[in-house]
Design a protein around this motif. Structure first.
Motif, PDB file in Angstrom:
ATOM      1  N   ASP A  43      25.397  28.009  51.609  1.00  0.00           N
ATOM      2  CA  ASP A  43      26.439  27.646  52.195  1.00  0.00           C
ATOM      3  C   ASP A  43      27.570  28.547  52.287  1.00  0.00           C
ATOM      4  O   ASP A  43      28.762  28.733  52.017  1.00  0.00           O
ATOM      5  N   VAL A  44      26.990  30.117  53.374  1.00  0.00           N
ATOM      6  CA  VAL A  44      27.989  30.688  53.432  1.00  0.00           C
ATOM      7  C   VAL A  44      28.623  30.681  54.710  1.00  0.00           C
ATOM      8  O   VAL A  44      28.272  29.628  55.782  1.00  0.00           O
ATOM      9  N   PRO A  45      29.978  30.061  55.416  1.00  0.00           N
ATOM     10  CA  PRO A  45      30.488  29.140  55.338  1.00  0.00           C
ATOM     11  C   PRO A  45      30.702  30.361  57.281  1.00  0.00           C
ATOM     12  O   PRO A  45      30.173  31.327  57.245  1.00  0.00           O
ATOM     13  N   SER A  46      30.614  29.100  58.554  1.00  0.00           N
ATOM     14  CA  SER A  46      30.314  29.667  59.633  1.00  0.00           C
ATOM     15  C   SER A  46      31.617  29.850  60.306  1.00  0.00           C
ATOM     16  O   SER A  46      33.188  29.498  60.005  1.00  0.00           O
ATOM     17  N   CYS A  50      31.730  30.372  67.114  1.00  0.00           N
ATOM     18  CA  CYS A  50      30.059  30.499  67.642  1.00  0.00           C
ATOM     19  C   CYS A  50      29.044  29.322  66.562  1.00  0.00           C
ATOM     20  O   CYS A  50      28.180  29.104  66.512  1.00  0.00           O
ATOM     21  N   ASN A  51      29.619  28.873  65.470  1.00  0.00           N
ATOM     22  CA  ASN A  51      28.946  28.131  64.308  1.00  0.00           C
ATOM     23  C   ASN A  51      27.619  29.230  63.933  1.00  0.00           C
ATOM     24  O   ASN A  51      26.826  28.392  63.252  1.00  0.00           O
ATOM     25  N   GLU A  52      27.983  30.134  63.904  1.00  0.00           N
ATOM     26  CA  GLU A  52      27.262  30.960  63.232  1.00  0.00           C
ATOM     27  C   GLU A  52      28.026  31.874  61.860  1.00  0.00           C
ATOM     28  O   GLU A  52      28.604  31.685  61.867  1.00  0.00           O
ATOM     29  N   VAL A  67      39.270  27.637  57.737  1.00  0.00           N
ATOM     30  CA  VAL A  67      38.829  28.341  58.851  1.00  0.00           C
ATOM     31  C   VAL A  67      38.680  30.293  58.999  1.00  0.00           C
ATOM     32  O   VAL A  67      39.551  30.144  58.900  1.00  0.00           O
ATOM     33  N   ARG A  68      37.304  30.702  59.250  1.00  0.00           N
ATOM     34  CA  ARG A  68      36.974  31.627  60.039  1.00  0.00           C
ATOM     35  C   ARG A  68      36.783  31.998  61.345  1.00  0.00           C
ATOM     36  O   ARG A  68      35.929  31.208  61.511  1.00  0.00           O
ATOM     37  N   ILE A  69      36.852  33.227  61.405  1.00  0.00           N
ATOM     38  CA  ILE A  69      36.280  33.587  62.691  1.00  0.00           C
ATOM     39  C   ILE A  69      35.665  34.926  63.171  1.00  0.00           C
ATOM     40  O   ILE A  69      37.382  35.184  62.690  1.00  0.00           O
ATOM     41  N   HIS A  70      35.181  35.309  64.435  1.00  0.00           N
ATOM     42  CA  HIS A  70      34.038  36.647  63.872  1.00  0.00           C
ATOM     43  C   HIS A  70      35.559  37.170  64.562  1.00  0.00           C
ATOM     44  O   HIS A  70      36.018  36.945  65.816  1.00  0.00           O
ATOM     45  N   GLN A  71      35.889  38.119  65.070  1.00  0.00           N
ATOM     46  CA  GLN A  71      36.761  39.183  65.513  1.00  0.00           C
ATOM     47  C   GLN A  71      36.519  39.383  67.071  1.00  0.00           C
ATOM     48  O   GLN A  71      36.985  38.642  67.803  1.00  0.00           O
ATOM     49  N   CYS A  73      34.677  36.834  68.887  1.00  0.00           N
ATOM     50  CA  CYS A  73      34.966  35.035  68.863  1.00  0.00           C
ATOM     51  C   CYS A  73      36.739  34.837  68.569  1.00  0.00           C
ATOM     52  O   CYS A  73      36.775  33.828  70.180  1.00  0.00           O
ATOM     53  N   LEU A  74      37.329  35.413  68.043  1.00  0.00           N
ATOM     54  CA  LEU A  74      38.787  35.626  68.528  1.00  0.00           C
ATOM     55  C   LEU A  74      39.540  35.664  69.543  1.00  0.00           C
ATOM     56  O   LEU A  74      39.777  35.271  70.543  1.00  0.00           O
ATOM     57  N   GLY A  75      38.544  36.892  70.184  1.00  0.00           N
ATOM     58  CA  GLY A  75      39.090  37.742  71.805  1.00  0.00           C
ATOM     59  C   GLY A  75      38.669  36.157  72.620  1.00  0.00           C
ATOM     60  O   GLY A  75      39.410  36.277  73.504  1.00  0.00           O
ATOM     61  N   ASN A  76      37.480  35.869  72.500  1.00  0.00           N
ATOM     62  CA  ASN A  76      37.013  34.795  73.308  1.00  0.00           C
ATOM     63  C   ASN A  76      37.839  33.255  73.492  1.00  0.00           C
ATOM     64  O   ASN A  76      38.117  32.753  74.390  1.00  0.00           O
ATOM     65  N   LEU A  77      38.192  33.071  72.081  1.00  0.00           N
ATOM     66  CA  LEU A  77      38.996  31.743  71.922  1.00  0.00           C
ATOM     67  C   LEU A  77      40.652  32.125  72.430  1.00  0.00           C
ATOM     68  O   LEU A  77      40.702  31.243  72.980  1.00  0.00           O
TER      69      LEU A  77
END
Length: 108
Positions: A43-46, A50-52, A67-71, A73-77
């Motif tokens: 259960d490590v949050p995704s 990217c759902n990773e 909500v958590r987002i990789h750095q 992925c933030l740039g792309n979003l």
């Protein structure tokens, strides 16, 4: 070079480990990929984008929002949304500073 340093260099060379910008040792791409199922089963949050596994991801600042987002992925979003920096779940403003632009010297 000591045996420990040689072993560490081999792990880095084989992508099991990596060095961070600060010089610390972190998970390499191979380790992360091998641990994918473990992350999901524990259960490590995704990452919302990217759902990773959201390892080293940035959390939404709004209290209660998960909500958590990789750095990266933030740039792309936010690039796709043309500067609109809001949480994809709760729509609150997301404090985001894009990557630093490198200075380009003009030959005059």
């Amino acid at each position: 070079m000591s045996q420990k340093e040689k072993t560490l260099d081999e792990f880095v060379g084989d992508k099991w480990l990596s060095f961070t910008a600060e010089g610390h040792v972190g998970l390499g791409v191979r380790s992360f990929l091998d641990l994918r199922s473990w992350f999901r089963n524990n259960d490590v949050p995704s990452c919302e984008v990217c759902n990773e596994a959201g390892v080293k991801a940035v959390l939404c600042q709004k209290e209660g929002c998960k909500v958590r987002i990789h750095q990266y992925c933030l740039g792309n979003l936010f690039a796709k949304k043309k500067g609109e920096t809001v949480c994809p779940s709760c729509s609150s403003h997301w404090q985001y500073t894009g990557p630093k632009e490198e200075a380009v010297e003009d030959d005059v």
